[in-house]
Design an enzyme around this catalytic site. Sequence first.
Site, mmCIF file in Angstrom:
data_model
loop_
_atom_site.group_PDB
_atom_site.id
_atom_site.type_symbol
_atom_site.label_atom_id
_atom_site.label_comp_id
_atom_site.label_asym_id
_atom_site.label_seq_id
_atom_site.Cartn_x
_atom_site.Cartn_y
_atom_site.Cartn_z
ATOM 1 N N CYS A 115 1.024 -1.252 -0.022
ATOM 2 C CA CYS A 115 0.123 0.199 0.021
ATOM 3 C C CYS A 115 0.909 1.158 -0.101
ATOM 4 C CB CYS A 115 -0.988 0.081 1.165
ATOM 5 S SG CYS A 115 -2.232 -1.376 1.279
ATOM 6 N N HIS A 251 -3.436 7.540 2.755
ATOM 7 C CA HIS A 251 -3.646 6.122 2.084
ATOM 8 C C HIS A 251 -4.912 5.797 2.590
ATOM 9 C CE1 HIS A 251 -3.733 1.900 1.166
ATOM 10 N NE2 HIS A 251 -3.430 1.541 2.454
ATOM 11 N N ASN A 281 -10.146 0.138 0.158
ATOM 12 C CA ASN A 281 -8.665 0.319 0.037
ATOM 13 C C ASN A 281 -8.193 -0.108 -1.206
ATOM 14 O OD1 ASN A 281 -5.726 -0.055 0.528
ATOM 15 N ND2 ASN A 281 -5.764 -1.044 2.416
#
Length: 324
Positions: A115, A251, A281
Amino acid sequence: MMSFRSILAGTGGYLPERIVTNDELSRTIDTSDDWIRERTGIRQRHFAATHETTAFMGVAAARQALNAAGATAADVDAILLATSTPDQAFPATALRIQAALGVTRGFGFDLSAACAGFIYALSMADSLIKSGQARGVLVIGSEVYSRILNWQDRGTCVLFGDGAGAVFLRAVPVSEAGDKGVLSTHIHAQGTLGDILYVDGAVGQPDKPGHLVMNGREVFRHAVTRLAEAVDEALSANGLTRADVDWLVPHQANLRIIDGMGRKLNLPPERVVITVDRHANTSAASVPLALAEACTDGRVKPGDLVLLEALGGGLTWGSALVRF
């Protein structure tokens, strides 16, 4: 010798056509809209169709970024793709994107940092420009996490979505850039924490299903600490304070973590770019997708100071400060 700075000249994004709501997931998984929203802030996500590969989505996002920058394939010296879900072990999916865009020179490669991949790739691209190895760089995050989820694990399969985001960095002489551009990037890793978030398989691993595995409690605990450190590191490196930040583009993993970072920076909620409720996500795509949305709708304006940050499996984490 002339010195250059990386100017973020254009942004772009792509989301698959199919939208999957929490209610739809609850028909096949032991979960509910309330359970997912309360813990994560997510209400829907996009899932890729068969033709919407990592390369396909990356190309779409890259084209938008080039158009926004007033650039063409001839301006691209390098393509850096952050992804944990490449189309093939090799060639690099970045090179599939290079071919589809009609870029006929330069180089490209994939970068795997989960990520945090986009922050890592941005840091590498900035270094390429500062060293004079490239004048125009596409930095892309593209992911199809729907293809590596364990649908028997309700604690993880509801958290992720697919998509791609991109930026085009252009080299500008420091004497002309003024205070604009990528001010600094900061990347870190702690391999001893690799087992709290990982995929249990790969091309080189026999008899492994290749599903995402996560210890959510531990990831959450480290995320809050590490991201706060990375934020302060970026500000300190540039002689700035939290009060100088106009926008936080974090994020998009969990609304609780995002809200916590906003409070640490004393930023009102309207100064924090949030897409997790609609995108879930999207791993390395989440930061550039959120940034592209904020640039496209006019929230981020010339002169604004934007703070980017992300944490992912590895553990990997990092931050970047960009003046628009």
